[in-house]
Design a protein around this motif. Sequence first.
Motif, PDB file in Angstrom:
ATOM      1  N   VAL A 110      12.529  -2.802   8.202  1.00  0.00           N
ATOM      2  CA  VAL A 110      11.944  -2.090   7.072  1.00  0.00           C
ATOM      3  C   VAL A 110      12.425  -0.649   7.118  1.00  0.00           C
ATOM      4  N   ALA A 111      12.927  -0.155   6.000  1.00  0.00           N
ATOM      5  CA  ALA A 111      13.301   1.251   5.863  1.00  0.00           C
ATOM      6  C   ALA A 111      12.318   1.911   4.911  1.00  0.00           C
ATOM      7  N   GLY A 112      11.814   3.073   5.285  1.00  0.00           N
ATOM      8  CA  GLY A 112      10.849   3.754   4.434  1.00  0.00           C
ATOM      9  C   GLY A 112      10.454   5.090   5.025  1.00  0.00           C
ATOM     10  N   SER A 113       9.374   5.642   4.515  1.00  0.00           N
ATOM     11  CA  SER A 113       8.897   6.949   4.968  1.00  0.00           C
ATOM     12  C   SER A 113       8.296   6.846   6.366  1.00  0.00           C
ATOM     13  N   TRP A 114       8.131   8.014   7.005  1.00  0.00           N
ATOM     14  CA  TRP A 114       7.501   8.025   8.322  1.00  0.00           C
ATOM     15  C   TRP A 114       6.059   7.545   8.242  1.00  0.00           C
ATOM     16  N   ALA A 147       0.818  -1.215   0.000  1.00  0.00           N
ATOM     17  CA  ALA A 147       0.000   0.000   0.000  1.00  0.00           C
ATOM     18  C   ALA A 147       0.852   1.267   0.000  1.00  0.00           C
ATOM     19  N   HIS A 148       2.166   1.113   0.182  1.00  0.00           N
ATOM     20  CA  HIS A 148       3.046   2.277   0.270  1.00  0.00           C
ATOM     21  C   HIS A 148       4.097   2.280  -0.842  1.00  0.00           C
ATOM     22  N   LEU A 153       4.929   5.211   6.313  1.00  0.00           N
ATOM     23  CA  LEU A 153       5.010   3.751   6.299  1.00  0.00           C
ATOM     24  C   LEU A 153       5.340   3.219   7.690  1.00  0.00           C
ATOM     25  N   ILE A 154       6.310   3.818   8.355  1.00  0.00           N
ATOM     26  CA  ILE A 154       6.706   3.340   9.682  1.00  0.00           C
ATOM     27  C   ILE A 154       5.539   3.447  10.661  1.00  0.00           C
ATOM     28  N   ARG A 155       4.802   4.551  10.593  1.00  0.00           N
ATOM     29  CA  ARG A 155       3.634   4.705  11.477  1.00  0.00           C
ATOM     30  C   ARG A 155       2.584   3.638  11.181  1.00  0.00           C
ATOM     31  N   ALA A 156       2.377   3.345   9.897  1.00  0.00           N
ATOM     32  CA  ALA A 156       1.386   2.325   9.528  1.00  0.00           C
ATOM     33  C   ALA A 156       1.797   0.952  10.052  1.00  0.00           C
ATOM     34  N   LEU A 157       3.078   0.642   9.979  1.00  0.00           N
ATOM     35  CA  LEU A 157       3.559  -0.645  10.486  1.00  0.00           C
ATOM     36  C   LEU A 157       3.430  -0.722  12.008  1.00  0.00           C
ATOM     37  N   CYS A 158       3.835   0.334  12.685  1.00  0.00           N
ATOM     38  CA  CYS A 158       3.850   0.317  14.153  1.00  0.00           C
ATOM     39  C   CYS A 158       2.448   0.335  14.754  1.00  0.00           C
ATOM     40  N   SER A 159       1.469   0.785  13.994  1.00  0.00           N
ATOM     41  CA  SER A 159       0.101   0.853  14.517  1.00  0.00           C
ATOM     42  C   SER A 159      -0.769  -0.314  14.063  1.00  0.00           C
ATOM     43  N   HIS A 160      -0.227  -1.223  13.250  1.00  0.00           N
ATOM     44  CA  HIS A 160      -1.041  -2.326  12.729  1.00  0.00           C
ATOM     45  C   HIS A 160      -1.286  -3.357  13.831  1.00  0.00           C
ATOM     46  N   PRO A 161      -2.535  -3.785  14.032  1.00  0.00           N
ATOM     47  CA  PRO A 161      -2.843  -4.709  15.135  1.00  0.00           C
ATOM     48  C   PRO A 161      -2.232  -6.098  14.994  1.00  0.00           C
ATOM     49  N   ASP A 162      -1.853  -6.498  13.787  1.00  0.00           N
ATOM     50  CA  ASP A 162      -1.278  -7.828  13.583  1.00  0.00           C
ATOM     51  C   ASP A 162       0.244  -7.824  13.538  1.00  0.00           C
ATOM     52  N   LEU A 163       0.852  -6.678  13.837  1.00  0.00           N
ATOM     53  CA  LEU A 163       2.305  -6.579  13.790  1.00  0.00           C
ATOM     54  C   LEU A 163       2.859  -6.127  15.134  1.00  0.00           C
ATOM     55  N   GLU A 164       4.003  -6.673  15.501  1.00  0.00           N
ATOM     56  CA  GLU A 164       4.786  -6.140  16.611  1.00  0.00           C
ATOM     57  C   GLU A 164       5.938  -5.371  15.988  1.00  0.00           C
ATOM     58  N   ALA A 165       5.767  -4.074  15.867  1.00  0.00           N
ATOM     59  CA  ALA A 165       6.752  -3.249  15.175  1.00  0.00           C
ATOM     60  C   ALA A 165       7.061  -2.014  16.005  1.00  0.00           C
ATOM     61  N   LEU A 166       8.327  -1.638  16.023  1.00  0.00           N
ATOM     62  CA  LEU A 166       8.785  -0.467  16.760  1.00  0.00           C
ATOM     63  C   LEU A 166       9.754   0.319  15.886  1.00  0.00           C
ATOM     64  N   PRO A 167       9.733   1.651  15.982  1.00  0.00           N
ATOM     65  CA  PRO A 167      10.725   2.436  15.226  1.00  0.00           C
ATOM     66  C   PRO A 167      12.115   2.224  15.809  1.00  0.00           C
ATOM     67  N   ASP A 216      10.377   1.848  -7.316  1.00  0.00           N
ATOM     68  CA  ASP A 216      10.347   3.263  -6.937  1.00  0.00           C
ATOM     69  C   ASP A 216      11.124   3.540  -5.653  1.00  0.00           C
ATOM     70  N   ARG A 217      11.701   2.475  -5.055  1.00  0.00           N
ATOM     71  CA  ARG A 217      12.533   2.588  -3.850  1.00  0.00           C
ATOM     72  C   ARG A 217      11.780   3.248  -2.690  1.00  0.00           C
ATOM     73  N   ALA A 218      10.476   3.025  -2.630  1.00  0.00           N
ATOM     74  CA  ALA A 218       9.686   3.606  -1.544  1.00  0.00           C
ATOM     75  C   ALA A 218      10.033   2.972  -0.201  1.00  0.00           C
ATOM     76  N   TRP A 219      10.535   1.751  -0.226  1.00  0.00           N
ATOM     77  CA  TRP A 219      10.916   1.050   0.999  1.00  0.00           C
ATOM     78  C   TRP A 219      11.850  -0.104   0.658  1.00  0.00           C
ATOM     79  N   THR A 220      12.487  -0.608   1.678  1.00  0.00           N
ATOM     80  CA  THR A 220      13.291  -1.828   1.570  1.00  0.00           C
ATOM     81  C   THR A 220      13.003  -2.685   2.791  1.00  0.00           C
ATOM     82  N   MET A 221      12.801  -3.970   2.577  1.00  0.00           N
ATOM     83  CA  MET A 221      12.580  -4.920   3.670  1.00  0.00           C
ATOM     84  C   MET A 221      13.740  -5.900   3.706  1.00  0.00           C
ATOM     85  N   ALA A 222      14.209  -6.227   4.905  1.00  0.00           N
ATOM     86  CA  ALA A 222      15.314  -7.176   5.042  1.00  0.00           C
ATOM     87  C   ALA A 222      15.078  -8.083   6.238  1.00  0.00           C
ATOM     88  N   THR A 223      15.180  -9.389   6.008  1.00  0.00           N
ATOM     89  CA  THR A 223      15.132 -10.386   7.071  1.00  0.00           C
ATOM     90  C   THR A 223      16.439 -11.167   7.006  1.00  0.00           C
TER      91      THR A 223
END
Length: 229
Positions: free
Chosen positions: A188-192, A69-70, A194-208, A172-179
């Motif tokens: 995940v590296a990307g825009s703020w 989506a981003h 994107l980071i806010r969307a990841l950190c607020s998603h109920p199915d993800l444990e994500a922190l900046p 478009d280099r909007a983000w990069t994901m690495a595991t």
Amino acid sequence: MADGMTTWAEVAADQGTEVHASAQWADLARGEAGGFATSRSCPGLEYGQVSDGEFIGPGAAALADVLLAHTSTPVDLVLGLWEGNGSLSVGVDSVAGVGAGGQGDFVGHPLGNSAAEALRTGEGLLSVIGGYRRYLLVGDDGSRLRDPVWGGRADLPGEGVRLWPNLAWPPDRAWTMATEIDDCWTLVAGSWDLIRALCSHPDLEALPIRPDAELGPFSDSVNGRSPSV
């Protein structure tokens, strides 16, 4: 806490530790690195981390949905698969090849054939850190980021092999994901946004996390072990 999948937050609450951006599983769970830990609140219950370099459960699909989506090119991605993954050269039993005698004809997994050719020619490989890691690069229309099963689908013969990509990015280099294959988290590296969307998603444990943050095996200064452990 019941049998099945749980979260780092639930494990931390059970062990009296803290989830934070540089947390390491062995410190947070009070167990062995890459191994199992014993629950304090549920006698007889053990829990262990997902295998390093993997991402399973509802969070994997949620991560893919947020990433797609981003970007302006959600149907045009590049995935990177570590060359040493055994699934790249696995032989799979082709259902169509089972003969009258009941003997299955084993066919080379199509991804394995691609990997072998890439390794032979050097084409289609991404080398990083001076050759310390090499990845087979594969184009994706977004479907394998959402459901990383290779084979067992209309476009590939054989049984399905699940293989989470170690790298992913859109043109478009909007983000990069690495595991990373030796680590227990995904970056995940990307825009703020994107980071806010990841950190607020109920199915993800994500922190900046800061780009220069230390993520080594003994970098957990909050729950940390001694390097001698």
